[in-house]
Design an enzyme around this catalytic site. Structure first.
Site, PDB file in Angstrom:
ATOM      1  N   ASP A 432       0.856  -1.189   0.000  1.00 53.90           N
ATOM      2  CA  ASP A 432       0.000   0.000   0.000  1.00 53.90           C
ATOM      3  C   ASP A 432       0.890   1.236   0.000  1.00 53.90           C
ATOM      4  OD1 ASP A 432      -2.463  -1.122   0.019  1.00 53.90           O
ATOM      5  OD2 ASP A 432      -2.775  -1.010   2.175  1.00 53.90           O
ATOM      6  N   ASP A 740      -9.352  -5.508   1.830  1.00 53.19           N
ATOM      7  CA  ASP A 740      -8.055  -6.106   1.488  1.00 53.19           C
ATOM      8  C   ASP A 740      -7.991  -7.573   1.890  1.00 53.19           C
ATOM      9  OD1 ASP A 740      -6.841  -3.852   0.372  1.00 53.19           O
ATOM     10  OD2 ASP A 740      -6.333  -3.043   2.334  1.00 53.19           O
TER      11      ASP A 740
END
Length: 995
Positions: A432, A740
């Site tokens: 990320d 996620d």
């Protein structure tokens, strides 16, 4: 061997089916001590119990009733049955949620009063919010389990018989020496083994405690505060958001769009809608969407989740691929050892029988000959002790436990053992951006409100901006900021203003406060009809408010990714505060502003509103088009210090780093360049473009992708799946949001963020990065490589000892009719190579050189050609030396007299042990010649070496009667040490042989 192991002893690092776990256990034919060998493996029967409990929950959840103390009828029976049984009638009978709150003496606004005595009484009455755990095993349990070793039991019987026969024939104490020697050796092995295992169990216990630490937002005594879930009591008011785990059973008080995933409790995958009509929230379930306030009613073991967790906790962690593979190695070598032991015993007995036949005394057997036969049997059993490398799979556990403890200090919490070793093979990290590569400390530094770009950041600039904005535009901006938010502005216990929420929300709220906004006043001025929290698929959040001052008019607010929210706008507020059509020139100006902000590495958000016509109910969807753009803000989120260096370390280690973010592509590219991720030959792509690519295009594109912007969770999942299956990469993925979870689940190693991560993300992850820092991920990779290589070093060392001990005793028995190494001596050698060897080699800390070699990857062999070269070369030297000593040792050392055989056997034993001591040092590096580098930094290694040498001196010089050794001269000692030392230059020469 490697291909055999891959075919028969291969399990997945994640999500291995129970059939595969059962299969390898059945294949382990030669197991000396099942209690010890299989201690750190999954308890499959307990798991099936938990699965059965889930099925029962699914069928009976709605009618489950908890009954405990009859004295507290309402407390224990009513509350439990209302929530677990989803009993709406009973809830209404008690006056709904507010009625239950009154009976629990709490307030749905202020929570429980802060009266320590009252809270203690409440805890005594309702219990604590903890689940029953299996009691820790005491040290003596580990001693008892170590005694279950089959070969040690047989040796103990041999020792007992030896004691009886010895005392009967030679009297006390002379006749007891051999038997007591074996007993003392067995006890030493047992206590050292038990101590090592006990320390490991304590480490795992500490890590388990860390895994279960969860904090949650609670209102108590009128103040919002973070609190451990263990401190929760019935009557507490808890605030839940997307990704949170429901910490106890309770009732919905207020909130919006709450979807609950009950699969962990019932196995049912369909999410359940929770609201005023069905307000029941069950412990252990997850918030899939929305946010709400809940009233806690039941805690701990009185909840169905508590009972399920008590069963699940006994199921244990899955065994790791290396543990299984090394169980396979131990089984193969164990069978070979058993075969050699039987042959050795047969040859020794045959020699004795032939000798007696020649003497004509084959009919008459004396006690001494019976003792000789017993000694032969003890030697055969001890060959099995040495040959079955029971320590191999346990060395993996030792190394993983050590690494997990150290990684905890380095801000990485390992949830699944296998992740430790898998991370050492990682070839790709999909990271990320926000919070991992950047600091996650956000501030609004630029804005474009009412078509006017301004820099903000200090009080004077905010004052100028406030004076320049039209009143109506400022009012709309503040209404949008303070109502369309998942954050809150509250007063702390110290009376200070505190902003709660994600860093992005906090930055926007801080911006609103700096413009003179009042959070509470703005909230009270309108009625919030519906709030849709930020969704990483839609990339926006929305709210609908009712304006009482304007006759109940409805207004929708939208906030999110600039391009997406701007695309839903048809109008814009100009510099005069007037609403005008969004023409081409205005649109181009705003798009250019977004690109300009993004190129400066700013996160951009667009704020918009829409007047809602024709009524609106909370069940309606918030409009997605027809909005009026209020403005765009640019949020600064600086790159973390040390990230660029960490990315460079990854590249040097052959690990590709890819950025996968939901942010604007220009922002992503600017940050990626700053971090060293995006290079001149790399590709940056947007999620929607990636989605449209054909299979053939993806095959060509994926290896080049370095940045994926505006990606959805599905895009991340698709990328990870292709990297793993099509390109055979070992993929580590970072994630923080609920969405996620699929990618974290799919990846070889899921890395969840400890600060920004939701409980759902953490539960799907294998490792939790406690400081959300990319540099910590690199540390995890380094530790993973360290674990893998340490175990390879130990395997190389142990297999060398196995090979030499087997060949020496077997060949000697065949050629001379006697074994040079006795049972007691072999037990000591076994302890050097098993427990002490594992301690020394499996606990080497990582060094920077580890990150300068290529990754092992998915197809890498565990026992490499380099290891076979070292094992066979070193074994050949040791066998040659011992064979030479046996053949001409007496003449070399000028040994004469009745004790010459005893002295020679002592020299052989001593030389053999010193060969292992120096081989242990040589095994620190499998390819590098300099094996001393950093040795003194590893105090465990040094202590093991010192202890081994010290105890060897004691065995030779002081315990000769028990260990069949005798005093050696300084010349003989020097020769033994020299023979061992020569193994080191030979190991160095071997490392020059290319393989």
């Amino acid at each position: 061997m490697e291909s055999f192991l891959d075919d028969t002893f291969d399990v997945k690092a994640k999500h291995a089916p129970d059939e595969a776990l059962e299969k390898w256990r059945k294949l382990c034919g030669v197991v000396k001590n099942p209690k010890r060998r299989f201690r750190f493996t999954a308890n499959i029967s307990k798991r099936s119990e938990a699965a059965a409990m889930r099925r029962t929950n699914q069928e009976k959840l709605r009618i489950a009733v908890l009954v405990s103390k009859a004295a507290f009828q309402f407390i224990s029976n009513e509350l439990g049955s209302i929530v677990e049984g989803h009993d709406v009638k009973k809830l209404r009978f008690h006056g709904g949620v507010n009625g239950i709150a009154q009976k629990l003496c709490t307030s749905t606004n202020d929570g429980l009063p802060k009266d320590a005595d009252a809270l203690n009484r409440r805890q005594e009455l309702f219990g604590i919010n903890k689940f029953a755990e299996s009691e820790s095993k005491s040290f003596w349990v580990f001693v008892w389990e170590a005694l279950h070793d089959m070969t040690l039991m047989i040796l103990a019987v041999c020792a007992f018989v030896s004691l009886i026969v010895g005392i009967a024939t030679e009297g006390w104490p002379k006749g007891a020496h051999d038997g007591l020697g074996i007993v003392a050796s067995i006890m030493l092995v047992v206590f050292v083994t038990a101590t090592s295992d006990y320390r490991q169990s304590l480490q795992f216990k500490d890590l388990d405690k860390e895994k279960k630490k969860i904090s949650i937002q609670v209102t108590r005594n009128g103040f919002r505060q973070k609190m451990s879930i263990y401190e929760l009591l019935p009557g507490d008011i808890v605030h839940l958001a997307i990704g949170d785990q429901v910490p106890a059973d309770g009732l919905f008080v207020s909130g919006f769009s709450v979807l609950i995933d009950e699969s962990s409790l019932t196995g049912e995958s369909e999410p359940v809608m929770v609201g005023a009509e069905t307000p029941f929230l069950l412990s252990g379930t997850k918030v899939q969407d929305g946010s709400c306030k809940m009233l806690i009613t039941t805690v701990g073991m009185r909840t169905q989740w508590g009972k399920l967790m008590a069963t699940l906790s006994e199921g244990g962690d899955d065994e790791t691929p290396l543990q299984v593979k090394l169980n396979g190695v131990a089984t193969i070598i164990g069978k070979i050892g058993l075969f050699f032991a039987v042959i050795t015993f047969a040859v020794l007995v045959q020699g004795l029988v032939v000798r007696k036949w020649k003497d004509g005394s084959h009919v008459d057997w004396s006690a001494e000959e019976a003792m000789e036969m017993l000694e032969y049997f003890a030697i055969a059993v001890t060959i099995v002790v040495v040959a079955v490398p029971e320590g191999l799979p346990l060395a993996v556990t030792l190394s993983l436990a050590f690494a997990m403890k150290k990684m905890m200090n380095d801000k990485a919490l390992v949830r699944h053992l296998a992740a430790c070793e898998t991370m050492g093979s990682a070839t790709t990290i999909c990271s990320d951006k926000t919070g991992t590569l950047t600091t996650n400390h956000m501030t609004v530094v630029k804005s474009c409100i009412c078509m006017s770009v301004r820099e903000v950041g200090n009080p004077s600039k905010f004052a100028n901006m406030k004076s320049e904005l039209h009143d109506s535009a400022l009012k709309l901006l503040l209404q949008s900021i303070f109502n369309n938010t998942g954050g809150e502005v509250v007063m702390s216990k110290e009376g200070k203003r505190e902003i709660l929420g994600t860093p992005t929300e906090a930055a926007i709220l801080e911006f609103g406060l700096s413009l003179g906004g009042d959070f509470q006043a703005e909230r009270e001025a309108v009625k919030l009809v519906k709030l849709e929290p930020f969704n990483s698929t839609k990339k926006r959040m929305g709210a609908v408010v009712e304006l009482p001052v304007d006759g109940g008019r409805l207004r929708a607010h939208s906030k999110g990714a600039s391009e997406i929210v701007l695309a839903s706008c048809e109008k814009v507020i100009n510099s005069k505060g007037e609403v005008v059509a969004l023409d081409d020139s205005s649109l181009k100006f705003l798009q250019a502003t977004i690109d300009q902000f993004a190129s400066e590495a700013l996160r951009t958000l667009c704020l918009a509103y829409k007047e809602v016509q024709g009524g609106f109910s909370p069940n309606d969807l918030i409009p997605e088009s027809g909005y009026t753009c209020i403005g765009i803000v640019g949020i600064k989120d600086p790159v973390r210090p040390g990230v660029k260096e960490s990315v460079a370390v990854c590249h040097a280690a052959g690990i590709a780093v890819r950025m996968v973010t939901g942010d604007n592509i220009n922002t992503a590219k600017a940050i990626a360049r700053e971090c060293g991720i995006l290079t001149s030959d790399g590709v940056a792509i947007e999620g929607p473009v990636f989605r449209e690519k054909s299979q053939a295009e993806l095959l060509e594109l994926i290896p080049k992708i370095q940045v994926m912007a505006r990606s959805s969770p599905l895009d991340k999942h698709t990328l990870v799946k292709h990297l793993r299956t099509t390109f055979d990469d070992v993929v580590a993925v970072t994630g923080d949001g609920t969405n996620d979870a699929p990618a974290l689940h799919e990846a070889d190693i899921g890395l969840a963020m400890g600060i920004a991560g939701t409980e759902v993300a953490k539960e799907s992850a294998d490792v939790i990065i406690l400081d959300d820092n990319f540099s910590t991920i690199v540390t995890v990779a380094k530790w993973g490589r360290s674990v893998y290589i340490n175990i390879q070093k130990f395997v190389q060392f142990q297999l060398t000892v196995n090979v030499v001990a087997l060949v020496v005793n077997f060949s000697s028995a065949c050629m001379t009719g006697s074994a040079p190494l006795t049972a007691v001596q072999l037990l000591w050698v076994n302890m050097i190579m098993d427990t002490l060897g594992a301690l020394a080699l499996a606990t080497e800390p990582p060094n920077n050189a580890l990150m300068k070699r290529p990754p092992v990857g998915r197809k890498g062999h565990f026992i490499t050609n380099v290891m076979w070269r070292n094992i066979l070369g070193q074994s050949f030297y040791q066998f040659l030396i011992i064979w030479k000593l046996q053949a001409s040792g007496k003449s070399m050392f000028e040994l004469e007299g009745s004790d010459s055989d005893l002295v020679l056997n002592t020299i052989i034993f001593n030389s053999f042990v010193f060969c292992q001591v120096f081989n242990e040092i040589s095994s620190r590096e499998m390819e590098s010649i300099n094996v001393f580098k950093g040795m003194l930094n590893n105090y465990v290694f040094v202590m093991v070496l010192v202890a081994t040498v010290a105890f060897q001196i004691i065995i030779i010089e002081f315990l000769g009667t028990f260990a069949n050794t005798t005093h050696l001269t300084s010349h003989q000692w020097g020769a033994c040490v020299l023979i061992g030392f020569i193994g080191m230059p030979i190991a160095a020469i071997l490392k020059l042989v290319p393989v």
